[in-house]
Design a protein around this motif. Structure first.
Motif, PDB file in Angstrom:
ATOM      1  N   MET A  44      44.133  39.379  46.626  1.00 58.92           N
ATOM      2  CA  MET A  44      43.157  38.272  46.185  1.00 58.92           C
ATOM      3  C   MET A  44      42.242  38.255  47.109  1.00 58.92           C
ATOM      4  O   MET A  44      40.812  38.233  46.821  1.00 58.92           O
ATOM      5  N   ARG A  45      42.421  38.270  48.614  1.00 58.49           N
ATOM      6  CA  ARG A  45      41.481  38.293  49.543  1.00 58.49           C
ATOM      7  C   ARG A  45      40.540  39.660  49.292  1.00 58.49           C
ATOM      8  O   ARG A  45      39.324  39.496  49.475  1.00 58.49           O
ATOM      9  N   HIS A  46      41.085  40.617  48.892  1.00 58.19           N
ATOM     10  CA  HIS A  46      40.114  41.833  48.653  1.00 58.19           C
ATOM     11  C   HIS A  46      39.118  41.701  47.581  1.00 58.19           C
ATOM     12  O   HIS A  46      37.999  41.855  47.629  1.00 58.19           O
ATOM     13  N   ILE A  47      39.595  41.092  46.698  1.00 60.79           N
ATOM     14  CA  ILE A  47      38.961  40.759  45.423  1.00 60.79           C
ATOM     15  C   ILE A  47      37.557  39.718  45.819  1.00 60.79           C
ATOM     16  O   ILE A  47      36.536  40.012  45.368  1.00 60.79           O
ATOM     17  N   ILE A  48      37.871  38.562  46.501  1.00 59.60           N
ATOM     18  CA  ILE A  48      37.131  37.608  47.321  1.00 59.60           C
ATOM     19  C   ILE A  48      35.987  38.600  47.920  1.00 59.60           C
ATOM     20  O   ILE A  48      34.729  38.363  47.656  1.00 59.60           O
ATOM     21  N   ASP A  49      36.420  39.333  48.894  1.00 61.23           N
ATOM     22  CA  ASP A  49      35.625  40.204  49.824  1.00 61.23           C
ATOM     23  C   ASP A  49      34.594  40.965  48.901  1.00 61.23           C
ATOM     24  O   ASP A  49      33.398  40.942  49.339  1.00 61.23           O
ATOM     25  N   PHE A  50      35.201  41.519  47.877  1.00 60.00           N
ATOM     26  CA  PHE A  50      34.235  42.397  47.002  1.00 60.00           C
ATOM     27  C   PHE A  50      33.024  41.668  46.501  1.00 60.00           C
ATOM     28  O   PHE A  50      31.796  42.151  46.624  1.00 60.00           O
ATOM     29  N   TYR A  51      33.274  40.558  46.077  1.00 55.26           N
ATOM     30  CA  TYR A  51      32.237  39.551  45.501  1.00 55.26           C
ATOM     31  C   TYR A  51      31.277  38.854  46.350  1.00 55.26           C
ATOM     32  O   TYR A  51      30.176  38.901  46.246  1.00 55.26           O
ATOM     33  N   SER A 126      30.047  45.096  37.036  1.00 56.28           N
ATOM     34  CA  SER A 126      30.887  45.613  36.185  1.00 56.28           C
ATOM     35  C   SER A 126      31.853  46.553  37.190  1.00 56.28           C
ATOM     36  O   SER A 126      32.891  46.488  36.844  1.00 56.28           O
ATOM     37  N   GLN A 127      31.550  47.202  38.211  1.00 55.48           N
ATOM     38  CA  GLN A 127      32.570  47.597  39.293  1.00 55.48           C
ATOM     39  C   GLN A 127      33.118  46.546  39.925  1.00 55.48           C
ATOM     40  O   GLN A 127      34.531  46.579  39.862  1.00 55.48           O
ATOM     41  N   ALA A 128      32.847  45.290  40.137  1.00 53.68           N
ATOM     42  CA  ALA A 128      33.547  44.288  40.749  1.00 53.68           C
ATOM     43  C   ALA A 128      34.727  43.915  39.723  1.00 53.68           C
ATOM     44  O   ALA A 128      35.825  43.754  39.935  1.00 53.68           O
ATOM     45  N   ASN A 129      34.305  43.746  38.455  1.00 57.68           N
ATOM     46  CA  ASN A 129      35.045  43.418  37.296  1.00 57.68           C
ATOM     47  C   ASN A 129      36.287  44.422  37.120  1.00 57.68           C
ATOM     48  O   ASN A 129      37.544  44.007  37.111  1.00 57.68           O
ATOM     49  N   SER A 130      36.194  45.526  37.024  1.00 60.98           N
ATOM     50  CA  SER A 130      37.054  46.751  37.010  1.00 60.98           C
ATOM     51  C   SER A 130      37.812  46.582  38.185  1.00 60.98           C
ATOM     52  O   SER A 130      39.155  46.745  38.198  1.00 60.98           O
ATOM     53  N   HIS A 131      37.417  46.496  39.363  1.00 61.31           N
ATOM     54  CA  HIS A 131      38.067  46.477  40.663  1.00 61.31           C
ATOM     55  C   HIS A 131      39.013  45.280  40.618  1.00 61.31           C
ATOM     56  O   HIS A 131      40.045  45.513  41.017  1.00 61.31           O
ATOM     57  N   SER A 132      38.589  44.043  39.874  1.00 61.56           N
ATOM     58  CA  SER A 132      39.581  42.973  39.989  1.00 61.56           C
ATOM     59  C   SER A 132      40.746  43.266  39.209  1.00 61.56           C
ATOM     60  O   SER A 132      41.831  43.046  39.322  1.00 61.56           O
TER      61      SER A 132
END
Length: 172
Positions: A44-51, A126-132
């Motif tokens: 979850m932290r990684h997803i947040i970091d990405f955004y 789009s990359q952030a969404n796929s990454h999530s």
């Protein structure tokens, strides 16, 4: 087109909120599953970091995905992670009528050091969404290994996965 696109990103992130609302803190923090010994909180932290990396670069048209805060508290507290994701969902509202095809530079490390490539926000979001979704799949595996059942049986599946597509056709 931006409106529907951004709402899709928000819908994906809403899955995080739904998960965090039903997940006990000890399950969120558990890093006992090998071989990587990662926790749901770390994903979850990684997803947040990405955004956050995306939002941090918007003003100067330079998005650096290697410049991440890695706030450990997000790995430990599902409540704090939930609040950060809600902030991201809210911030995405600002882009519902934005020209997402506007040009940006993206900095990332593709394996041989940092590189800068031209892009636009459609591509980056789009990359952030796929990454999530990719990290949701890992989270779903961690939950399975821990014997935890969640309400969303499609959590971790890409919407284009054949079983998801077929089941969505049946439920209409």
């Amino acid at each position: 087109m931006s409106l529907h696109f951004i709402e899709s990103l928000q819908n994906t992130l809403q899955q995080s909120i739904d998960l965090l609302e039903e997940l006990p803190e000890n399950v969120y923090r558990d890093s006992s599953v090998g071989p990587y010994y990662s926790s749901i909180g770390k994903h979850m932290r990684h997803i947040i970091d990405f955004y956050q990396s995306i939002f941090n670069g918007l003003n100067n048209y330079m998005i650096d995905l290697t410049d991440r805060k890695r706030e450990e508290v997000l790995e430990l507290s599902p409540l704090i992670a939930k609040n950060k994701i809600l902030m991201i969902i809210n911030e995405l509202n600002d882009y519902k009528h934005y020209d997402l095809s506007e040009k940006y530079e993206l900095i990332d490390d593709f394996g041989l050091g940092k590189q800068t490539i031209p892009t636009n926000l459609y591509s980056v979001f789009s990359q952030a969404n796929s990454h999530s979704i990719h990290h949701y799949a890992i989270i779903a595996q961690l939950l399975d290994f821990q014997g935890v059942k969640i309400e969303n049986t499609y959590f971790g599946y890409n919407p284009s996965t054949p079983v998801v597509v077929e089941n969505n056709k049946l439920s209409r």
